[in-house]
Each structure stands twice: as C-alpha cells, then as structure tokens.
Design a protein around this motif. Structure first.
Motif, PDB file in Angstrom:
ATOM      1  N   GLN A 163       0.821  -1.214   0.000  1.00  0.00           N
ATOM      2  CA  GLN A 163       0.000   0.000   0.000  1.00  0.00           C
ATOM      3  C   GLN A 163       0.856   1.265   0.000  1.00  0.00           C
ATOM      4  OE1 GLN A 163      -3.206  -0.667  -0.420  1.00  0.00           O
ATOM      5  NE2 GLN A 163      -2.589  -2.820  -0.256  1.00  0.00           N
ATOM      6  N   GLY A 164       2.168   1.104   0.142  1.00  0.00           N
ATOM      7  CA  GLY A 164       3.059   2.260   0.177  1.00  0.00           C
ATOM      8  C   GLY A 164       3.414   2.752  -1.217  1.00  0.00           C
ATOM      9  N   LYS A 165       3.913   3.965  -1.270  1.00  0.00           N
ATOM     10  CA  LYS A 165       4.250   4.597  -2.551  1.00  0.00           C
ATOM     11  C   LYS A 165       5.370   3.865  -3.270  1.00  0.00           C
ATOM     12  CE  LYS A 165       5.848   9.046  -4.421  1.00  0.00           C
ATOM     13  NZ  LYS A 165       6.223  10.443  -4.074  1.00  0.00           N
ATOM     14  N   LEU A 166       6.390   3.430  -2.558  1.00  0.00           N
ATOM     15  CA  LEU A 166       7.574   2.873  -3.193  1.00  0.00           C
ATOM     16  C   LEU A 166       7.373   1.465  -3.731  1.00  0.00           C
ATOM     17  CD1 LEU A 166      10.381   4.141  -0.773  1.00  0.00           C
ATOM     18  CD2 LEU A 166       9.600   5.132  -2.927  1.00  0.00           C
ATOM     19  N   PHE A 167       6.446   0.707  -3.168  1.00  0.00           N
ATOM     20  CA  PHE A 167       6.228  -0.675  -3.606  1.00  0.00           C
ATOM     21  C   PHE A 167       4.843  -0.882  -4.222  1.00  0.00           C
ATOM     22  CE2 PHE A 167       9.491  -1.433  -0.249  1.00  0.00           C
ATOM     23  CZ  PHE A 167      10.439  -2.075  -1.035  1.00  0.00           C
ATOM     24  N   LYS A 176       9.249  -8.975  -0.494  1.00  0.00           N
ATOM     25  CA  LYS A 176      10.017  -9.738   0.501  1.00  0.00           C
ATOM     26  C   LYS A 176      11.482  -9.878   0.081  1.00  0.00           C
ATOM     27  CE  LYS A 176       8.306 -13.394   2.521  1.00  0.00           C
ATOM     28  NZ  LYS A 176       7.625 -14.683   2.783  1.00  0.00           N
ATOM     29  N   ASN A 177      11.710 -10.127  -1.194  1.00  0.00           N
ATOM     30  CA  ASN A 177      13.081 -10.239  -1.674  1.00  0.00           C
ATOM     31  C   ASN A 177      13.827  -8.917  -1.523  1.00  0.00           C
ATOM     32  OD1 ASN A 177      12.943 -12.954  -2.392  1.00  0.00           O
ATOM     33  ND2 ASN A 177      12.253 -12.519  -4.475  1.00  0.00           N
ATOM     34  N   SER A 178      13.145  -7.820  -1.797  1.00  0.00           N
ATOM     35  CA  SER A 178      13.754  -6.499  -1.643  1.00  0.00           C
ATOM     36  C   SER A 178      14.095  -6.218  -0.191  1.00  0.00           C
ATOM     37  CB  SER A 178      12.809  -5.421  -2.185  1.00  0.00           C
ATOM     38  OG  SER A 178      13.347  -4.125  -1.999  1.00  0.00           O
TER      39      SER A 178
END
Length: 221
Positions: A163-167, A176-178
C-alpha cells in the motif's frame, strides 16, 4: 457526572490507560534492563484492551494506542499484535520516539498508523538467545522456529508495503526479496518517519494534511 481529575491522572500513571478517552500507553514495564516488549507489557496491554472492549466495543468506539518501543520478545509482541488485529474497535497507533524491531511489527496490526515527526523506524532479523545446554534435536527445532518467525515478519511487512508509494503494485514475493536484500546489507535498517510512510510502514506523519495535531487524529475516531 465527570470523573475527578485525580482519578484520570492515577489511571494514566498506574495503569497506562485513560478510560474515558479510550487511550492506551504501551511501553517498557520491566525496569531499565528489561525489554520494551515482554510478558508484563503484553499482559498489561491485553488487559487494557479487554477493559475498553467491556466499556463499549465496536467501530463506533475507537481506541488510540501511544507506543514507544525499541523491541523485545517475539511471542509477547505477537500477543499484542493479535490483540490489536482482533479488536472490534478501530485502533489508531501513534509511534513516539522509536518503533524498532518488534516495536515496528506491532503497529502493522492497527487500522491507522501515525509516526511522530522525529520518531524513527527500524526493522531487522532480530536476535536469538539459546540455552548453553541444548540437544541436537532441540537446536533443529529452534532453528526452524527462527526461520518461521523471519518469514512471518517479512509477510507482515510486505503486506503493508504493497500500500506504500515505493512498492505500489509489487507482489508480496518481490517486496520480501527487496526487504531481505536491505536487511542483508544493513542488518539494522533504520529510517525516518517520512521514509516509513513512503515504504508503507505507516500511514502519515503528524503534521500531514488531515493529521495536523493529535486532537485532529483523535477526532477521526
């Protein structure tokens, strides 16, 4: 009839709760050498949540949790997490000072997550304290437990980061990998309040439009 002011002050300092305003204060309970999140803080918090449920649960009677938390025990933290997630009332959590380790997981159970402007947010893989005497099979059991807790932690973070801007729009697996790569690189990944919002770990910083003051936030309940 209004309650005597002395009673409100007493319940705040002794019980960590203001009943008539439906506010709970979550912090260290075990002295300077104890964890911020342990069985004492968890049981006190659960009692306070149950108390407010008894005095009018449901979405029409929201709860505000004020937290300052540098982390602690996984099971105690998840007990607090579950108490918030299963609440019949809308729960807003306000992070003061620090939301670190387990203290960064607990807020993700709330319906609304607010960071104070100078607060910090930290995630990491945690630490393990094992007995000096442990059988081989016991070691295997605890290793499997730690693997499961890491996966659970990343699932919680990845779910809110969607729900965040970056993801935005990324799958849970990619997120999860990030997150794993960042933890592998930094171990303790510390960010400021604004970055916590950008990543999806919080909804707003106090002072943002619609969240200018604590009273404005409380009035959203």
């Amino acid at each position: 009839m209004s309650r005597p002011r002395s009673e409100t002050i007493e319940e705040l300092h002794e019980l960590g709760i203001i009943i008539n305003r439906r506010e709970i204060f979550l912090g260290k309970e075990s002295g300077p050498d104890g964890d911020d999140t342990d069985y004492k803080s968890a049981m006190k918090f659960i009692k306070n949540m149950r108390l407010l449920q008894q005095f009018g649960g449901g979405k029409d009677n929201p709860i505000v949790v004020h937290q300052m938390n540098d982390g602690g025990e996984w099971c105690a933290g998840m007990a607090i997490f579950d108490a918030i997630a299963s609440s019949e009332s809308h729960v807003t959590i306000v992070c003061h000072g620090s939301a670190m380790s387990m203290g960064s997981i607990i807020p993700q159970a709330a319906d609304l997550r607010i960071m104070m402007p100078n607060s910090v947010f930290m995630i990491h893989g945690g630490s393990t304290d094992v007995s000096d005497v442990m059988t081989y099979k016991q070691g295997q059991s605890w290793a499997a437990f730690e693997t499961n807790t890491m996966n659970k932690m990343l699932d919680i973070y990845a779910g809110v980061c969607q729900q965040g801007k970056l993801f935005k729009g990324k799958s849970v697996g990619i997120i999860k990998n990030s997150l794993r790569k960042r933890l592998d690189a930094k171990e303790d990944w510390i960010i400021n309040a604004r970055d916590a919002v950008e990543h999806g770990f919080a909804d707003a910083v106090l002072g943002d439009p619609g969240y200018s003051t604590l009273n404005e936030i409380l009035n959203k309940r």
